[in-house]
Design a protein around this motif. Structure first.
Motif, PDB file in Angstrom:
ATOM      1  N   LYS A  38       4.696  35.959 -26.644  1.00  0.00           N
ATOM      2  CA  LYS A  38       3.847  35.658 -27.799  1.00  0.00           C
ATOM      3  C   LYS A  38       3.907  34.180 -28.164  1.00  0.00           C
ATOM      4  CE  LYS A  38       4.406  40.289 -29.808  1.00  0.00           C
ATOM      5  NZ  LYS A  38       5.226  40.802 -28.685  1.00  0.00           N
ATOM      6  N   SER A  39       4.928  33.490 -27.674  1.00  0.00           N
ATOM      7  CA  SER A  39       5.094  32.064 -27.975  1.00  0.00           C
ATOM      8  C   SER A  39       5.054  31.262 -26.685  1.00  0.00           C
ATOM      9  CB  SER A  39       6.429  31.818 -28.694  1.00  0.00           C
ATOM     10  OG  SER A  39       7.502  32.236 -27.866  1.00  0.00           O
ATOM     11  N   PRO A  40       4.705  29.995 -26.771  1.00  0.00           N
ATOM     12  CA  PRO A  40       4.664  29.160 -25.560  1.00  0.00           C
ATOM     13  C   PRO A  40       6.057  29.004 -24.941  1.00  0.00           C
ATOM     14  CG  PRO A  40       3.553  28.088 -27.404  1.00  0.00           C
ATOM     15  CD  PRO A  40       4.295  29.254 -27.967  1.00  0.00           C
ATOM     16  N   ILE A  41       6.099  28.879 -23.629  1.00  0.00           N
ATOM     17  CA  ILE A  41       7.361  28.593 -22.952  1.00  0.00           C
ATOM     18  C   ILE A  41       7.771  27.167 -23.334  1.00  0.00           C
ATOM     19  CG2 ILE A  41       8.449  28.226 -20.688  1.00  0.00           C
ATOM     20  CD1 ILE A  41       6.448  30.397 -19.637  1.00  0.00           C
ATOM     21  N   PRO A  42       8.988  26.981 -23.861  1.00  0.00           N
ATOM     22  CA  PRO A  42       9.385  25.673 -24.393  1.00  0.00           C
ATOM     23  C   PRO A  42       9.808  24.666 -23.325  1.00  0.00           C
ATOM     24  CG  PRO A  42      11.163  27.217 -24.692  1.00  0.00           C
ATOM     25  CD  PRO A  42      10.021  27.998 -24.099  1.00  0.00           C
ATOM     26  N   SER A  43       9.158  24.701 -22.184  1.00  0.00           N
ATOM     27  CA  SER A  43       9.439  23.743 -21.125  1.00  0.00           C
ATOM     28  C   SER A  43       8.225  23.678 -20.218  1.00  0.00           C
ATOM     29  CB  SER A  43      10.680  24.152 -20.312  1.00  0.00           C
ATOM     30  OG  SER A  43      10.828  23.331 -19.172  1.00  0.00           O
ATOM     31  N   TRP A  44       7.826  22.459 -19.868  1.00  0.00           N
ATOM     32  CA  TRP A  44       6.742  22.333 -18.879  1.00  0.00           C
ATOM     33  C   TRP A  44       7.321  22.388 -17.474  1.00  0.00           C
ATOM     34  CZ3 TRP A  44       5.595  19.338 -14.719  1.00  0.00           C
ATOM     35  CH2 TRP A  44       4.298  19.440 -14.211  1.00  0.00           C
ATOM     36  N   PHE A  45       8.371  21.623 -17.237  1.00  0.00           N
ATOM     37  CA  PHE A  45       8.932  21.524 -15.892  1.00  0.00           C
ATOM     38  C   PHE A  45       9.480  22.858 -15.393  1.00  0.00           C
ATOM     39  CE2 PHE A  45      12.455  20.297 -12.952  1.00  0.00           C
ATOM     40  CZ  PHE A  45      11.663  19.751 -11.956  1.00  0.00           C
ATOM     41  N   LEU A  46      10.041  23.670 -16.293  1.00  0.00           N
ATOM     42  CA  LEU A  46      10.662  24.927 -15.892  1.00  0.00           C
ATOM     43  C   LEU A  46       9.818  26.147 -16.241  1.00  0.00           C
ATOM     44  CD1 LEU A  46      14.366  24.119 -16.861  1.00  0.00           C
ATOM     45  CD2 LEU A  46      13.348  24.117 -14.580  1.00  0.00           C
ATOM     46  N   ASP A  47       8.538  25.943 -16.466  1.00  0.00           N
ATOM     47  CA  ASP A  47       7.615  27.049 -16.746  1.00  0.00           C
ATOM     48  C   ASP A  47       7.393  27.831 -15.449  1.00  0.00           C
ATOM     49  OD1 ASP A  47       5.388  28.703 -17.133  1.00  0.00           O
ATOM     50  OD2 ASP A  47       4.433  27.307 -18.526  1.00  0.00           O
ATOM     51  N   LEU A  48       8.009  29.017 -15.362  1.00  0.00           N
ATOM     52  CA  LEU A  48       7.957  29.782 -14.120  1.00  0.00           C
ATOM     53  C   LEU A  48       6.566  30.300 -13.800  1.00  0.00           C
ATOM     54  CD1 LEU A  48      11.301  31.802 -14.325  1.00  0.00           C
ATOM     55  CD2 LEU A  48      10.809  29.727 -13.020  1.00  0.00           C
ATOM     56  N   SER A  49       5.736  30.484 -14.801  1.00  0.00           N
ATOM     57  CA  SER A  49       4.372  30.931 -14.520  1.00  0.00           C
ATOM     58  C   SER A  49       3.603  29.848 -13.753  1.00  0.00           C
ATOM     59  CB  SER A  49       3.643  31.277 -15.821  1.00  0.00           C
ATOM     60  OG  SER A  49       3.505  30.129 -16.645  1.00  0.00           O
ATOM     61  N   MET A  50       3.928  28.585 -14.003  1.00  0.00           N
ATOM     62  CA  MET A  50       3.289  27.479 -13.295  1.00  0.00           C
ATOM     63  C   MET A  50       3.954  27.230 -11.945  1.00  0.00           C
ATOM     64  SD  MET A  50       2.916  24.908 -16.555  1.00  0.00           S
ATOM     65  CE  MET A  50       2.189  23.572 -15.624  1.00  0.00           C
ATOM     66  N   ILE A  51       5.286  27.227 -11.925  1.00  0.00           N
ATOM     67  CA  ILE A  51       6.007  26.970 -10.666  1.00  0.00           C
ATOM     68  C   ILE A  51       5.690  28.042  -9.634  1.00  0.00           C
ATOM     69  CG2 ILE A  51       8.295  26.789  -9.613  1.00  0.00           C
ATOM     70  CD1 ILE A  51       9.308  25.724 -12.307  1.00  0.00           C
ATOM     71  N   ASN A  52       5.590  29.284 -10.084  1.00  0.00           N
ATOM     72  CA  ASN A  52       5.334  30.369  -9.131  1.00  0.00           C
ATOM     73  C   ASN A  52       3.967  30.245  -8.479  1.00  0.00           C
ATOM     74  OD1 ASN A  52       6.259  32.773  -7.822  1.00  0.00           O
ATOM     75  ND2 ASN A  52       4.853  33.944  -9.095  1.00  0.00           N
ATOM     76  N   ARG A  53       3.012  29.608  -9.154  1.00  0.00           N
ATOM     77  CA  ARG A  53       1.695  29.426  -8.534  1.00  0.00           C
ATOM     78  C   ARG A  53       1.760  28.441  -7.372  1.00  0.00           C
ATOM     79  NH1 ARG A  53      -0.236  30.159 -13.924  1.00  0.00           N
ATOM     80  NH2 ARG A  53      -0.411  27.918 -14.358  1.00  0.00           N
ATOM     81  N   TYR A  54       2.765  27.564  -7.390  1.00  0.00           N
ATOM     82  CA  TYR A  54       2.962  26.673  -6.241  1.00  0.00           C
ATOM     83  C   TYR A  54       3.605  27.433  -5.085  1.00  0.00           C
ATOM     84  CZ  TYR A  54       5.086  22.943  -3.417  1.00  0.00           C
ATOM     85  OH  TYR A  54       5.487  22.133  -2.382  1.00  0.00           O
ATOM     86  N   TRP A  55       4.555  28.315  -5.396  1.00  0.00           N
ATOM     87  CA  TRP A  55       5.257  29.059  -4.354  1.00  0.00           C
ATOM     88  C   TRP A  55       4.466  30.271  -3.862  1.00  0.00           C
ATOM     89  CZ3 TRP A  55       9.719  28.143  -1.639  1.00  0.00           C
ATOM     90  CH2 TRP A  55      10.418  26.989  -2.004  1.00  0.00           C
ATOM     91  N   ASP A  56       3.479  30.697  -4.624  1.00  0.00           N
ATOM     92  CA  ASP A  56       2.663  31.866  -4.247  1.00  0.00           C
ATOM     93  C   ASP A  56       1.691  31.472  -3.139  1.00  0.00           C
ATOM     94  OD1 ASP A  56       0.870  33.998  -4.043  1.00  0.00           O
ATOM     95  OD2 ASP A  56       1.043  34.482  -6.169  1.00  0.00           O
ATOM     96  N   VAL A  57       1.765  32.196  -2.019  1.00  0.00           N
ATOM     97  CA  VAL A  57       0.937  31.861  -0.859  1.00  0.00           C
ATOM     98  C   VAL A  57      -0.554  31.956  -1.162  1.00  0.00           C
ATOM     99  CG1 VAL A  57       0.914  34.221   0.059  1.00  0.00           C
ATOM    100  CG2 VAL A  57       0.690  32.281   1.627  1.00  0.00           C
ATOM    101  N   SER A  58      -0.934  32.734  -2.173  1.00  0.00           N
ATOM    102  CA  SER A  58      -2.354  32.925  -2.477  1.00  0.00           C
ATOM    103  C   SER A  58      -2.944  31.801  -3.321  1.00  0.00           C
ATOM    104  CB  SER A  58      -2.556  34.258  -3.205  1.00  0.00           C
ATOM    105  OG  SER A  58      -1.937  34.239  -4.480  1.00  0.00           O
ATOM    106  N   SER A  59      -2.082  30.925  -3.870  1.00  0.00           N
ATOM    107  CA  SER A  59      -2.611  29.875  -4.755  1.00  0.00           C
ATOM    108  C   SER A  59      -2.195  28.477  -4.328  1.00  0.00           C
ATOM    109  CB  SER A  59      -2.173  30.144  -6.192  1.00  0.00           C
ATOM    110  OG  SER A  59      -0.777  30.267  -6.282  1.00  0.00           O
TER     111      SER A  59
END
Length: 371
Positions: A222-243
């Protein structure tokens, strides 16, 4: 080629880092490629598969983060704990305290379950605390507490947490590769580790794994992740083969090293790797007993790869460790937190867990103690 800095060789037998395997050093010296290069994606896919094997999990979100083990801790905490949520943190050493501090920094309402440093967390105490606070959302604990050498019962603690519907975050920085870590079988929801311990890689990468329960909590925040660098929703899009969506410039050469370290561990075999750590610990304990040195932790819950030795009252801690380094080029660790000045910490991890290192250390300790 002229090198700008050349360190003197040191035998690293402290709480970390461990001696880096020659093959890992060679791997890290290979030519750097781009982090969006197709070759890099092949590297990433293979690292994911090997991490899944070592963690014993099918979790899709199983990746190494850029940063030390503390980055893995902060990523799990900042992504999975929201402000005002009740969080139980089990503390029986310095790294449990660190999780509690980090949990407070992201707004968690922390409830501490404590044990004496050198003793394990009792599942029954955790259960009693959860009965008193049934609305707890997350339970955090350290599997192998690096400050004490205690191995907590991760399987039992996770089972208790799940009885009350709580998510689990587990610190496996020192345990992964040296003792059994069964993420799926034990029901661990989120786990983090470090490359610099039993994998014998340089510091700088933090393997993590989140199961679907943890991913769902991350996605339903419900609240923003308090880190940009460690935001796993963003990092996982780099590691996800589909994105393969760009997030940050990955440390390519460190990834080469982790790939090699994982290959070495799995090529040796998980069972053999664990057996080697256990045998070296037993050899160390026998030698310490001959030197009349006492251990802090009972063998029934001893972490084999990290042994804490009670410093005799007549020995100067700093002078002893300095002489070990000056005369024998061996580094061991001192105590931290509540155990500062009271114990030595000997790490036999990864490439450091070989009998000749144990024998060299025991000879040096005997010589310094009787000098």
């Amino acid at each position: 080629m002229s090198l700008s800095f050349i360190p003197q060789p040191t035998l690293l037998l402290g709480p970390g880092p461990s001696p880096v395997h020659e093959s890992v050093l060679a791997a890290t010296s290979q030519p750097t490629i781009g982090h969006l290069d197709r070759q890099c994606f092949v590297l990433m896919n293979e690292i994911k598969r090997m991490l899944q094997q070592l963690f014993q999990t099918d979790n899709s979100l199983t990746i190494p983060l850029s940063g030390p083990g503390s980055a893995g801790m902060e990523a799990c905490v900042s992504n999975l704990i929201e402000p005002t949520e009740k969080v139980i943190v089990c503390i029986n050493g310095a790294f449990g305290k660190r999780i509690a501090e980090n949990s407070r920094k992201v707004g968690g309402n922390v409830i501490e379950v404590s044990a004496v440093w050198g003793k394990p967390i009792e599942p029954s105490v955790l259960r009693t605390t959860l009965e008193q606070h049934p609305d707890v959302k997350v339970v955090c604990f350290v599997h192998g507490e690096t400050s004490t050498g205690v191995l907590n019962d991760a399987k039992a603690l996770c089972a208790v947490a799940h009885e009350f519907g709580a998510l689990t975050i587990v610190d496996a920085v020192t345990s992964l590769g040296g003792v059994e870590v069964k993420v799926d079988e034990w029901g661990i929801d989120a786990i983090f580790s470090g490359a610099q311990k039993c994998l014998s890689c340089p510091p700088g990468l933090a393997p993590i794994s989140l199961n679907q329960r943890a991913v769902n909590k991350l996605q339903q925040r419900k609240s923003p992740i308090p880190s940009w660098f460690l935001d796993l929703s963003m990092i996982n899009r780099y590691w996800d083969v589909s994105s393969r969506a760009y997030h940050h410039t990955a440390p390519i050469n460190a990834l080469y090293g982790l790939h090699q370290g994982l290959f070495n561990a799995l090529n040796e075999g998980k069972e053999e790797l664990i057996k080697r750590h256990r045998q070296c610990h037993e050899l160390l304990v026998t030698g310490l007993d001959a030197l009349n040195l006492k251990l802090l932790v009972d063998e029934s819950y001893q972490l084999p790869q990290l042994t804490t030795i009670i410093i005799p009252g007549w020995v100067d801690d700093l002078a002893f460790r300095k002489q070990l380094m000056d005369d024998y080029q061996i580094e061991i660790g001192g105590g931290i937190g509540d155990l500062a000045g009271k114990v030595w910490r000997v790490g036999l991890m990864g490439n450091g867990a070989v009998p000749e290192n144990v024998e060299q250390l025991l000879y040096a300790m005997n010589s310094v103690l009787h000098s």
